[in-house]
Write a protein that holds these residues in place. Sequence first.
Motif, PDB file in Angstrom:
ATOM      1  N   GLN A 100       0.831  -1.210   0.000  1.00 42.67           N
ATOM      2  CA  GLN A 100       0.000   0.000   0.000  1.00 42.67           C
ATOM      3  C   GLN A 100       0.865   1.261   0.000  1.00 42.67           C
ATOM      4  N   SER A 101       2.174   1.044   0.088  1.00 46.41           N
ATOM      5  CA  SER A 101       3.058   2.210   0.199  1.00 46.41           C
ATOM      6  C   SER A 101       3.435   2.744  -1.186  1.00 46.41           C
ATOM      7  N   ASP A 102       4.105   3.860  -1.181  1.00 46.48           N
ATOM      8  CA  ASP A 102       4.529   4.495  -2.415  1.00 46.48           C
ATOM      9  C   ASP A 102       5.516   3.612  -3.195  1.00 46.48           C
ATOM     10  N   THR A 142       2.484   1.330  -5.060  1.00 45.10           N
ATOM     11  CA  THR A 142       1.202   1.795  -5.607  1.00 45.10           C
ATOM     12  C   THR A 142       1.393   2.737  -6.812  1.00 45.10           C
ATOM     13  N   LEU A 143       0.461   2.623  -7.701  1.00 43.95           N
ATOM     14  CA  LEU A 143       0.501   3.431  -8.921  1.00 43.95           C
ATOM     15  C   LEU A 143      -0.905   3.437  -9.535  1.00 43.95           C
ATOM     16  N   GLN A 149      -2.060  -1.780  -6.651  1.00 38.86           N
ATOM     17  CA  GLN A 149      -2.658  -1.504  -5.337  1.00 38.86           C
ATOM     18  C   GLN A 149      -3.055  -2.825  -4.697  1.00 38.86           C
ATOM     19  N   LYS A 204       7.279  -1.532 -10.320  1.00 38.34           N
ATOM     20  CA  LYS A 204       6.813  -0.145 -10.438  1.00 38.34           C
ATOM     21  C   LYS A 204       7.871   0.702 -11.155  1.00 38.34           C
TER      22      LYS A 204
END
Length: 754
Positions: free
Chosen positions: A402-404, A407-408, A456, A656
């Motif tokens: 769920q962290s940067d 997630t995108l 996500q 990512k």
Amino acid sequence: MDREQVRRWETQCIQEQPPACATGCPLHVDARQLVECVTRGDFKAGLAIIAGAVPLPLILAHICDHPCQAQCRRCEAGDAIEINALERACAGFGGTIASMRIPSPKSHKVLIAGGELSGVSAAILLAQKGYEVELFESGPTLLGSLRSLGETQLPKQAITADLDALSFLGVTVRCNTALPFPAGSAEPESLLRACDAVYFEGRVWPLPDTGSSLTLATLHAGIFAGSTLQQQSPIRAVYEGSVAAISVDRFLQGASLEAGRDNQGAYASRLYVNTKRLTAFPAVRTTEGTSYTKDEAQQEAKRCIPCQCLECVKVCEYLEEYGAYPKRYVRQIYNNECIVMGVRNGNRMVNSCSLCGLCTEVCPENFSMADVCLDARQSMVRKGKMPPSAHDFALRDMAFSQSDAFTLARHQPGFQSSQTAFLPGCQLSASSPQQVAACYEHLRTTMPGGVGLILQCCGAPARWAGDEEKFQAALSALDAAWSSMGRPRLITACSSCFKTLNEHLPHIPIEPLWPHLDPALLAKTPPEPASRTLAIHDPCSTRGVRQVEDSARALLGRLGIDVVELNEPGLTTCCGYGGLTLFVNPALADKTVTRRAQQSDVDFVTYCAMCRDRFAHQGKRAIHVLDLVFANVSSDPAARRDPGFSERRDNRARLKAQLLREVWGEEGNAVEPSIKLQISEDTRLLLEKRMILIEDVRRTIEYAESTGDKLESSTTGQSLASFRSGCVTYWVEYSRLGDELVVHDAYFHRMEVR
Ligand code: SF4
Ligand code: SF4
Ligand code: SF4
């Protein structure tokens, strides 16, 4: 857990319901248990079971007309069990019956008219309760109608031994004597001047009007009467004697005559018994007119199934692990939470279920152990009783997704909106990032209207952990990401995402990926599998969802794969990851996946990345369906190893960065690690087993090296470093080799050391 709900669950599991033989007997003799005693050669215990249920055990063991046998489920494969012949064997080989207990005397007196099976039975049962009983028989002897039976059919010794109970209990017996009415009166009530209650056996006497077959009460209070039906059946006669004894006792105690007698007499058993796979065996026969030898009786007893349900236990490693069945588990789980307040063993049981739903599929009553365990987990988390250790690793892993770092939410380059968005899910991203990139490229080039991408987590791990707060937060984040993309139709490669969104975000349209992959449109040729016959394993999260299961099969069909089915539709099993079993009870998770792997020697194909990796972890050759569509890093994808926890996390971050670079032309701000680690394969496996991430090892060493806070051995030169992260303290043993740091060992604990 709600107490009423717990009761409903307990009632729903019918494993403890008596079998058909016991409910088919008007007196509920536990024939299943009796037969089990005979199987062991314990005829004495078998006889004790009869004596515990009927007042004239030796007589009935010989002459019972055994309505139980007609109900026996063994007849669905072979003959019914010869219950009556086995009872007779118990009477023959069981020795003497243990003496009765002498009851405390009661002040009431009961008169009984009739000394056949019914009257004698009532006399014994009432005397056993302490009543003063006087038994009248107009003939010269008790049980006169049985005296003419031959010795083989009913030995005189059996009659004598059973009737001994009357003198033992102090029953006054008057033969050749009719029930005496007070002088000048023929009214039944007049009898109550000399006693407190009367039972007319119903054989030869003029009977008062019978009011109720349930209680044998007549229209005259305190007077009870049997029916003429007892003349046709010995067990019916003894049954009526027993009904009368219960009613007389209730009448004299001032209790309700009718209450709680619904299951009195023979009734249909609710116990489910699966006889589909039973091998048929005929009954053991004896020569006409003889009884079973001990050996013959044991052989016959061994044909008993014995009847029980346990359908769920047969298919579930978790339910088998704890040695009982759901009705018992519900009580244990409730007690664990509400009474002993969460002991370690109980918590482990609550947290070991995969929440896969297979038990519900096979249970005749649709019992859901998943509902029980999930409810208990949620309740424990709400009340702060769930130990943080239970799901800490899985929840931290979810937090990473769920962290940067992972997630995108982006539109396809060149588009301002997305008609569709691809949601690959965290597990495929962790297992096969290259397949996610390939799928996304394929969707972008084959679908109109712009295909966006959403990296996500759907929050399934928090849901499984019982942490509703974290789960709702994850749902909200996903909902927000979807809204920010203009509310497109979602296409997912993850069964858990599909299920979670369908159930909890039903306003989001979501479809499985499989129908949207067209191998004919692919430029590159995927690797040829070792065999084009593969056994399909469906993930349990979309159990029975035809849209998903059928579309995966259709894709395999387009790829020219011959599919071998491992189970009937809807009965797939869990890989051991579902419900977070893998983190709470790794040994059980391994047993679960091994059981499945052993179902076929053929290579498996599945469409869940976690399932594929779990099989690989246990050494089972397994392919992800995408390995048949896109070129993979390995030429034999069925042999690809399980990446393990650390690599799974790194893969997500790398994916990512790769997509940002290759699809959107953006450079990620990847940070180079400040230290280089050297970790042998053995140490890597040890870290995996202990669920320690390489990232945790790195942070621990980085901390020690930057602060100097470490212990150094003067003999080995090795350093020992510790680092606290959340509720966990990591310890790492390492040494320096040139510019690399060699990791020798790592472990952790959850205590704070001051
Ligand atoms: S098979 Fe055994 S347990 Fe089942 S009904 Fe027959 S005797 Fe009873
Ligand atoms: S693991 Fe699956 S089959 Fe077993 S009890 Fe849990 S939900 Fe039921
Ligand atoms: S299948 Fe399992 S839960 Fe259902 S009734 Fe049978 S033993 Fe109970």
